[in-house]
Design a protein around this motif. Structure first.
Motif, PDB file in Angstrom:
ATOM      1  N   THR A 377       0.836  -1.204   0.000  1.00 40.80           N
ATOM      2  CA  THR A 377       0.000   0.000   0.000  1.00 40.80           C
ATOM      3  C   THR A 377       0.865   1.246   0.000  1.00 40.80           C
ATOM      4  O   THR A 377       0.581   2.227  -0.710  1.00 40.80           O
ATOM      5  N   ILE A 378       1.956   1.219   0.791  1.00 34.61           N
ATOM      6  CA  ILE A 378       2.889   2.351   0.801  1.00 34.61           C
ATOM      7  C   ILE A 378       3.463   2.572  -0.599  1.00 34.61           C
ATOM      8  O   ILE A 378       3.483   3.684  -1.125  1.00 34.61           O
ATOM      9  N   GLU A 379       3.945   1.496  -1.219  1.00 36.55           N
ATOM     10  CA  GLU A 379       4.583   1.613  -2.536  1.00 36.55           C
ATOM     11  C   GLU A 379       3.594   2.109  -3.582  1.00 36.55           C
ATOM     12  O   GLU A 379       3.926   2.977  -4.407  1.00 36.55           O
ATOM     13  N   ASP A 380       2.375   1.569  -3.574  1.00 33.68           N
ATOM     14  CA  ASP A 380       1.370   2.003  -4.554  1.00 33.68           C
ATOM     15  C   ASP A 380       1.029   3.471  -4.378  1.00 33.68           C
ATOM     16  O   ASP A 380       0.870   4.208  -5.373  1.00 33.68           O
ATOM     17  N   THR A 381       0.922   3.919  -3.145  1.00 27.71           N
ATOM     18  CA  THR A 381       0.589   5.322  -2.879  1.00 27.71           C
ATOM     19  C   THR A 381       1.716   6.243  -3.319  1.00 27.71           C
ATOM     20  O   THR A 381       1.487   7.310  -3.907  1.00 27.71           O
ATOM     21  N   VAL A 382       2.960   5.828  -3.036  1.00 27.67           N
ATOM     22  CA  VAL A 382       4.111   6.642  -3.443  1.00 27.67           C
ATOM     23  C   VAL A 382       4.163   6.799  -4.962  1.00 27.67           C
ATOM     24  O   VAL A 382       4.453   7.879  -5.484  1.00 27.67           O
ATOM     25  N   ASP A 386       3.228  12.756  -8.088  1.00 31.96           N
ATOM     26  CA  ASP A 386       3.766  13.301  -9.335  1.00 31.96           C
ATOM     27  C   ASP A 386       5.286  13.224  -9.358  1.00 31.96           C
ATOM     28  O   ASP A 386       5.959  13.532  -8.360  1.00 31.96           O
ATOM     29  N   ASN A 387       5.810  12.808 -10.510  1.00 33.04           N
ATOM     30  CA  ASN A 387       7.255  12.806 -10.785  1.00 33.04           C
ATOM     31  C   ASN A 387       8.051  11.778  -9.993  1.00 33.04           C
ATOM     32  O   ASN A 387       9.282  11.856  -9.942  1.00 33.04           O
ATOM     33  N   ILE A 388       7.374  10.827  -9.345  1.00 35.12           N
ATOM     34  CA  ILE A 388       8.084   9.693  -8.735  1.00 35.12           C
ATOM     35  C   ILE A 388       8.167   8.583  -9.766  1.00 35.12           C
ATOM     36  O   ILE A 388       7.164   8.171 -10.343  1.00 35.12           O
ATOM     37  N   ILE A 389       9.378   8.112 -10.005  1.00 28.98           N
ATOM     38  CA  ILE A 389       9.611   7.135 -11.067  1.00 28.98           C
ATOM     39  C   ILE A 389       9.603   5.704 -10.537  1.00 28.98           C
ATOM     40  O   ILE A 389       9.064   4.797 -11.159  1.00 28.98           O
ATOM     41  N   ASP A 390      10.183   5.497  -9.336  1.00 32.31           N
ATOM     42  CA  ASP A 390      10.282   4.121  -8.833  1.00 32.31           C
ATOM     43  C   ASP A 390      10.468   4.137  -7.317  1.00 32.31           C
ATOM     44  O   ASP A 390      10.992   5.091  -6.749  1.00 32.31           O
ATOM     45  N   ILE A 391      10.010   3.055  -6.669  1.00 41.51           N
ATOM     46  CA  ILE A 391      10.258   2.839  -5.241  1.00 41.51           C
ATOM     47  C   ILE A 391      10.401   1.341  -5.033  1.00 41.51           C
ATOM     48  O   ILE A 391       9.650   0.546  -5.614  1.00 41.51           O
ATOM     49  N   ARG A 425       8.859  11.599   1.851  1.00 37.07           N
ATOM     50  CA  ARG A 425       9.102  11.647   3.300  1.00 37.07           C
ATOM     51  C   ARG A 425       7.840  12.140   4.035  1.00 37.07           C
ATOM     52  O   ARG A 425       7.456  11.601   5.068  1.00 37.07           O
ATOM     53  N   LYS A 426       7.212  13.169   3.474  1.00 29.88           N
ATOM     54  CA  LYS A 426       5.986  13.691   4.086  1.00 29.88           C
ATOM     55  C   LYS A 426       4.884  12.636   4.086  1.00 29.88           C
ATOM     56  O   LYS A 426       4.122  12.516   5.053  1.00 29.88           O
ATOM     57  N   LEU A 427       4.817  11.871   2.998  1.00 28.24           N
ATOM     58  CA  LEU A 427       3.806  10.817   2.931  1.00 28.24           C
ATOM     59  C   LEU A 427       4.055   9.756   4.001  1.00 28.24           C
ATOM     60  O   LEU A 427       3.109   9.280   4.645  1.00 28.24           O
ATOM     61  N   PHE A 428       5.349   9.373   4.186  1.00 28.11           N
ATOM     62  CA  PHE A 428       5.665   8.362   5.186  1.00 28.11           C
ATOM     63  C   PHE A 428       5.204   8.793   6.578  1.00 28.11           C
ATOM     64  O   PHE A 428       4.653   8.007   7.336  1.00 28.11           O
ATOM     65  N   THR A 429       5.452  10.054   6.920  1.00 30.00           N
ATOM     66  CA  THR A 429       5.007  10.524   8.238  1.00 30.00           C
ATOM     67  C   THR A 429       3.490  10.533   8.317  1.00 30.00           C
ATOM     68  O   THR A 429       2.918  10.328   9.392  1.00 30.00           O
ATOM     69  N   GLY A 430       2.835  10.731   7.191  1.00 30.66           N
ATOM     70  CA  GLY A 430       1.377  10.673   7.172  1.00 30.66           C
ATOM     71  C   GLY A 430       0.850   9.286   7.429  1.00 30.66           C
ATOM     72  O   GLY A 430      -0.276   9.094   7.903  1.00 30.66           O
TER      73      GLY A 430
END
Length: 436
Positions: A377-382, A386-391, A425-430
């Motif tokens: 779920t974390i990976e899909d959300t990341v 916008d502009n994130i290419i890979d995690i 990083r902001k998403l992770f804290t969320g």
């Protein structure tokens, strides 16, 4: 596999130069030019070979393309015919076919095949896809199916006909339309009309018509004249147009409404599928309107604009639409691009361009999450940022420094710039995580 030699007489200018772009990756391309200095510069620019002599070019070519002005085509065919290799092919690309076809039949030996052709597109064409090409071979030898299949493989629309029928068709497609367009432009000039002022009153149809007239009028006038003067059916169609103009003028000047309506209805019925014509013109009008509306709504936002001729892509913040120009801010630079010469990139195209051309940033982010966190779920959300290419998850740790009900996860994140990674990083804290 040994590449064939393709020679283009007249490869430094016009359509001949355009053909070089299409052939140079698949064949060994050699060109000649009327002006040797210009020819050498063009060959260097295009990355192909320059030869001084037309005869020398004919002697080494498996396929020889004659791409010279119409009035010189037969002369050049006669010049090089004795030097053609046995088993080779001659092709010409002029818009008149009867004269060069007759010349080839007269002067070429039996061991040399010839295929008179007419690519019905101009030097500004950027792709062969769906373009029309006419083949007017008197007889079909070993080369013919190879050429046909090559053109079909480029998704071209191939028309096979006689040279005579081709020239009659082109007397309508080119001679009649060019003559009427140039006549209209000439009338506007004689009336001393300021075209820019008419644009204040223009309808979309008028806009399209003026653009098409300008496109024809701006062509090489020597070429246009030779298309008019060398087509055997030219006098017939020009006289027909002149007669129709005079007839219509007299009908209107005499106030004969009934006769005018009769002429208009007959002409309309003869135009064929009117619904298709309306549909195509509606599409053209809608495309122009959509493009302007899209740009107007994008002011202050990032856009990607591709120049339709050079292929160069410009990316930046759209500052304004200044008349017919888009003003783009790229860092400290301001660029002005003519709207008529650009195509707006779709968001997916712009995103892919950034991936291919920008220096992407990759960072590892370690974060402590509740032990029951769902990694997918974390990976899909990341990936929706916008502009994130890979995690990708690179480490999971729950040693003595981590509470029993928590886990430390390390992700490798790739984005277009550092700001995008900061958003992760902001998403992770969320998600309730604590950055380590």
């Amino acid at each position: 596999m040994v590449k064939m030699n393709v020679g283009i007489i007249g490869g430094s200018d016009g359509l001949g130069k355009t053909l070089v772009y299409y052939f140079r990756d698949e064949f060994n391309v050699f060109i000649t030019g009327y002006n040797p200095e210009k020819g050498k510069r063009a060959a260097d620019e295009l990355g192909v070979n320059y030869i001084e002599s037309n005869a020398g070019l004919a002697n080494i070519s498996d396929i020889l393309v004659i791409s010279v002005p119409i009035q010189y085509t037969s002369e050049v065919i006669r010049e090089v015919a004795p030097f053609m290799k046995s088993g080779s092919l001659m092709v010409d690309v002029t818009s008149i076919k009867e004269e060069p076809s007759k010349t080839m039949a007269e002067v070429l030996p039996e061991t040399v095949e010839y295929i008179p052709t007419h690519p019905v597109f101009g030097p500004r064409t950027t792709s062969l896809d769906n373009q029309v090409i006419v083949l007017t071979a008197d007889k079909k030898g070993e080369w013919y199916p190879k050429v046909y299949n090559y053109l079909a493989g480029k998704n071209m629309r191939i028309i096979e006909t006689s040279a005579k029928n081709h020239d009659f068709m082109m007397s309508i497609v080119q001679v009649l339309t060019h003559f009427s367009f140039i006549s209209t432009a000439s009338a506007i000039e004689k009336l001393s009309v300021d075209i820019s002022e008419t644009e204040d009153y223009e309808s979309p149809i008028y806009n399209l018509m003026i653009d098409m007239i300008a496109r024809i009028v701006s062509q090489n006038p020597y070429l246009t004249y030779n298309i008019q003067s060398r087509n055997n059916y030219g006098p017939k169609v020009r006289n027909a147009l002149a007669d129709s103009v005079i007839e219509l003028r007299d009908v209107i000047n005499n106030g004969d409404e009934e006769e005018f309506i009769d002429i208009a209805i007959k002409a309309t019925k003869h135009m064929g599928d009117i619904k298709n014509a309306l549909g195509r013109s509606d599409k053209a009008i809608s495309a122009l309107s959509y493009e302007y509306t899209y740009l107007n709504n994008s002011i202050g936002q990032e856009v990607g604009l591709k120049h339709i001729y050079s292929g160069k892509i410009h990316v930046g913040i759209l500052e304004s639409i200044d008349g017919k120009t888009a003003v783009l801010k790229d860092g400290n630079k301001t660029k002005k691009l003519r709207i008529a010469n650009i195509r707006i990139l779709l968001p997916s195209e712009l995103y892919q361009w950034k991936i291919d051309n920008w220096n992407t940033k990759t960072e590892s982010i370690s974060c402590v999450f509740p032990k029951n966190v769902h990694v997918e779920t974390i990976e899909d959300t990341v990936m929706n940022i916008d502009n994130i290419i890979d995690i990708k998850l690179t480490d999971a740790y729950n040693g003595p420094q981590i509470d029993d009900d928590s886990i430390s996860l390390t992700f490798e994140v790739t984005g277009l710039d550092k700001e995008d990674i900061e958003n992760v990083r902001k998403l992770f804290t969320g998600f309730g995580g604590i950055i380590r």
